[in-house]
Design an enzyme around this catalytic site. Sequence first.
Site, PDB file in Angstrom:
ATOM      1  N   ASP A 102       0.864  -1.173   0.000  1.00  0.00           N
ATOM      2  CA  ASP A 102       0.000   0.000   0.000  1.00  0.00           C
ATOM      3  C   ASP A 102       0.904   1.228   0.000  1.00  0.00           C
ATOM      4  OD1 ASP A 102      -1.622   2.188   0.758  1.00  0.00           O
ATOM      5  OD2 ASP A 102      -2.896   0.939   2.037  1.00  0.00           O
ATOM      6  N   TYR A 126      -9.342  15.518  -5.781  1.00  0.00           N
ATOM      7  CA  TYR A 126      -8.449  14.746  -6.650  1.00  0.00           C
ATOM      8  C   TYR A 126      -7.537  15.669  -7.446  1.00  0.00           C
ATOM      9  CZ  TYR A 126      -7.294  11.538 -10.541  1.00  0.00           C
ATOM     10  OH  TYR A 126      -6.657  10.777 -11.492  1.00  0.00           O
TER      11      TYR A 126
END
Length: 323
Positions: free
Chosen positions: A114, A217
């Site tokens: 991750d 984003y």
Amino acid sequence: MRQSTGHCVARSASHDLHHTIGGARSAQDPKRGSDMTGATTGQTGIAGLSALITGGGSGIGLGTASRLVADGAHVTICGRTEEKLQQAVATLSSIADSSAPGAPVGTARYVVADVTIEEQIAHAVAVAAEERGRLDILFANAGGATHMGPIAGADLEQVRATVDLNLIGTFLCIKHGAPLMGAGVGTGVGGAAPGGGSIIGMSSGAGAFPHRYLWAYGTAKAGIDMLCKYAAEELGSSGIRVNTVQPGIVDDELMAPITAGGPLLDDYLAEMPISRLGTVEDIAAAVRFLAGPESSWISGESLAVDGGHHLRRGANYGLLFGE
């Protein structure tokens, strides 16, 4: 035929990476200055180079891994879902198996990691670099959005998760990758003196011009662009180049709910001079260019690969909210 289909599950790093960036510096030619990129070390392609691609189990990450393996690179992909990574490595191994006689043969393997967990990305970098003690290509591709909508109603944790996945994940990749990518670090292909490596960050058109309601984003992606410019300035003296790609809308599984059709897709296409969906191969080709010696004098750039969308306005995600 040389292949590697092994895998590693990320664990906490048990040792420090004691490589000094730019520790082995050659004397400067007055006409070449401190250039230690592939162009001055005799590298003519990416065959034999080591690469790490985050988010490599699908979409643009897998498409880029496919391109690099086909060109003879030894690619490590990482992501959070082991089953997806296993399937991706099987695909990449098939590409390696289909290499023409006499052509460079790439390899593929995976690491479960991750990018928001520092110990895991440090381990992924170490695995990708273990064969020759260096990493040549780093594509910090992992990203995504957990928030979309108006600023005033935004959930803090969703925004923070978006920034962590995109900007912080890319920062951690560069932090741990750069010490293994400088000119003179480790061993070059075939025992040659290694030149500097190439880092490519995954940005977005949303990071360059507003796409309504995609601000969390887009802000994180704009941060990636600026982070990579800072890194390019800092790491250039070590022969490391750092650039980003800014894709437009790409027809992959991540964007499938939009690319399947509807008002938002129509809005995208209306604002694109080259009015078609991008493909994974479009982005992979740009990353391959930035990864290899063909772009040895390019650093600190953000390359729009979007059919010219950046020349007009961003997509109106308000259409998903009935606006």
